[in-house]
Motif scaffolding. Structure first.
Motif, PDB file in Angstrom:
ATOM      1  N   GLN A  26      35.057  47.617  35.251  1.00  0.00           N
ATOM      2  CA  GLN A  26      35.208  46.377  34.484  1.00  0.00           C
ATOM      3  C   GLN A  26      36.371  45.540  35.020  1.00  0.00           C
ATOM      4  O   GLN A  26      36.241  44.334  35.240  1.00  0.00           O
ATOM      5  CB  GLN A  26      35.444  46.702  33.009  1.00  0.00           C
ATOM      6  N   ILE A  27      37.508  46.200  35.207  1.00  0.00           N
ATOM      7  CA  ILE A  27      38.707  45.498  35.688  1.00  0.00           C
ATOM      8  C   ILE A  27      38.474  44.921  37.078  1.00  0.00           C
ATOM      9  O   ILE A  27      38.828  43.777  37.374  1.00  0.00           O
ATOM     10  CB  ILE A  27      39.922  46.446  35.687  1.00  0.00           C
ATOM     11  N   LEU A  28      37.852  45.728  37.962  1.00  0.00           N
ATOM     12  CA  LEU A  28      37.582  45.253  39.319  1.00  0.00           C
ATOM     13  C   LEU A  28      36.657  44.045  39.288  1.00  0.00           C
ATOM     14  O   LEU A  28      36.850  43.086  40.046  1.00  0.00           O
ATOM     15  CB  LEU A  28      36.965  46.377  40.156  1.00  0.00           C
ATOM     16  N   GLU A  86      36.308  41.886  36.799  1.00  0.00           N
ATOM     17  CA  GLU A  86      37.057  40.750  36.264  1.00  0.00           C
ATOM     18  C   GLU A  86      37.953  40.118  37.321  1.00  0.00           C
ATOM     19  O   GLU A  86      38.212  38.911  37.288  1.00  0.00           O
ATOM     20  CB  GLU A  86      37.907  41.207  35.074  1.00  0.00           C
ATOM     21  N   ARG A  87      38.430  40.939  38.251  1.00  0.00           N
ATOM     22  CA  ARG A  87      39.305  40.437  39.313  1.00  0.00           C
ATOM     23  C   ARG A  87      38.531  40.089  40.580  1.00  0.00           C
ATOM     24  O   ARG A  87      39.103  39.974  41.657  1.00  0.00           O
ATOM     25  CB  ARG A  87      40.397  41.469  39.607  1.00  0.00           C
ATOM     26  N   GLU A 144      35.957  51.680  32.789  1.00  0.00           N
ATOM     27  CA  GLU A 144      37.055  50.730  32.597  1.00  0.00           C
ATOM     28  C   GLU A 144      37.518  50.146  33.930  1.00  0.00           C
ATOM     29  O   GLU A 144      37.805  48.956  34.041  1.00  0.00           O
ATOM     30  CB  GLU A 144      38.222  51.421  31.901  1.00  0.00           C
ATOM     31  N   THR A 145      37.573  51.005  34.941  1.00  0.00           N
ATOM     32  CA  THR A 145      38.018  50.556  36.263  1.00  0.00           C
ATOM     33  C   THR A 145      37.044  49.545  36.857  1.00  0.00           C
ATOM     34  O   THR A 145      37.450  48.520  37.420  1.00  0.00           O
ATOM     35  CB  THR A 145      38.162  51.761  37.211  1.00  0.00           C
TER      36      THR A 145
END
Length: 397
Positions: A285-287, A289-290, A282-283
């Motif tokens: 993925q978020i990184l 996306e950003r 999940e982390t």
């Protein structure tokens, strides 16, 4: 009794206990120093040196005779006392057998990460760093954990011996600083350097989180920027992050190009590592996306604190090997009394002058450690283009 008074008594009590603990730790450090003398890396007999240098014992003796390398120190009876790591590296220089990466090879930045405490993360980090130094690599161990366990294994009591200005803390706080060189310190191991940690990094965790939330996401790159500033001096950088998902752990993942996951073969640790993988996924993925993608050249799992004499652990090891396949190191890091004995002296098993329990226990623990670290060394070498031809010649790829 008012809440304020209750709180002040509690604070005083905790403070008193903390101070007593620090006194005990200082005493243990002083006792270890008294028993072992000045900290120094191990000495190696000439047969072991020949293996490390890649030359015969006869070639080493010949080089001593003709003055290309200094003659080793001897006892009054004429017996060789063994070679220091610095002397071994001097031989590598003379014989042209240093294993350093070429300029086109990327520095290997290895994060030793799991979000659960007690999995042997710092034990793996310190022993890996020392093993690689013995093999002749230029290594920096970066302690990113406010508990400072890796720092302690190099003989320091973090909050007694290390000031906050000697850690990563100033670099995280001050965006004007351009280099981490101020925090890199020599150790008693030739070509092995340490960026130590102490409790102040705990404050950095919250400060970073607050600043990132105020639209400063580039702070996640701060550690990576710092490592770039010192990378030319090293072949391998080993990162020992906190056992939790926080801003420093995120910074470690952004800075690393390889991931090593320590994992004891118990049901509880298997479950927690599964949770770690979910959080990691999940982390990442978020990184991504950003626009802060993480790209590991390799990911490996290593079984730590393993006792293959226990049937449940054997079953779990079999399950882990089937599940992770080639991503699981073949060698396990056994639960070793010698590692525990060394840790009690604020050192590693590589530094023990003699076995504390028995020669058999010591040799077994050392063999498993070397097996684990040799597999990691091979992973490092496969990421260096300059090593491809040599690895093919060795039949490794």
């Amino acid at each position: 009794m008012s809440d304020t008074r209750m709180e002040s008594q509690t604070l005083r009590s905790v403070g008193e206990i903390y101070n007593k603990c620090m006194t005990v730790l200082g005493g243990l450090r002083d006792q270890a120093l008294h028993e072992s003398g000045a900290r120094q890396s191990p000495r190696f007999p000439i047969t072991r040196v020949a293996e490390l240098v890649g030359r015969t014992t006869a070639a080493i003796r010949e080089a001593e005779k003709d003055g290309r390398i200094p003659a080793v120190e001897r006892t009054t009876s004429g017996r060789r006392v063994g070679y220091t790591l610095a002397e071994v590296n001097q031989m590598r220089e003379v014989f042209g057998t240093r294993p350093w990466r070429s300029a086109e090879d990327p520095v290997s930045v290895i994060a030793v990460q799991n979000f659960k405490g007690g999995v042997g993360k710092s034990t793996v980090s310190a022993h890996l760093a020392q093993y690689l130094a013995i093999q002749g690599y230029r290594v920096c161990l970066v302690d990113c954990d406010s508990q400072g366990s890796s720092t302690a294994l190099f003989g320091y009591v973090p909050d007694l011996d290390i000031h906050e200005d000697e850690t990563l803390y100033p670099f995280f706080r001050n965006m004007e600083m351009s280099s981490l060189a101020y925090a890199v310190r020599e150790t008693h191991w030739d070509n092995l350097y340490l960026i130590p940690a102490n409790l102040k990094l705990y404050s950095a965790e919250y400060e970073l989180a607050a600043r990132i939330s105020r639209s400063e996401p580039r702070l996640l790159n701060r550690l990576a920027e710092g490592l770039v500033s010192i990378a030319d001096h090293f072949d391998v950088i080993v990162l020992d992050p906190p056992p939790a998902l926080g801003t420093i752990s995120l910074s470690v993942m952004r800075a690393a190009n390889a991931l090593l996951v320590p994992m004891p073969p118990t049901v509880v640790d298997f479950a927690s590592t599964t949770t770690f993988l979910a959080m990691l996924y999940e982390t990442l993925q978020i990184l991504e996306e950003r626009h802060f993608p993480v790209d590991f050249s390799w990911i490996r799992f290593v079984a730590t604190r393993a006792d293959e004499g226990k049937s449940m652990q054997r079953e779990l090891l079999g399950l882990m090997r089937n599940l992770f396949g080639e991503k699981m190191l073949r060698t396990v890091m056994r639960d070793s009394a010698e590692i525990d004995n060394a840790s009690a002296r604020l050192m590693t098993i590589y530094e023990l002058a003699a076995p504390v329990t028995s020669r058999e226990t010591y040799n077994r623990g050392l063999a498993y450690l070397n097996g684990v670290n040799a597999e990691i060394e091979m992973q490092i070498r496969t990421t260096w283009p300059s090593q491809a031809e040599k690895l093919r010649a060795e039949g490794k790829i």
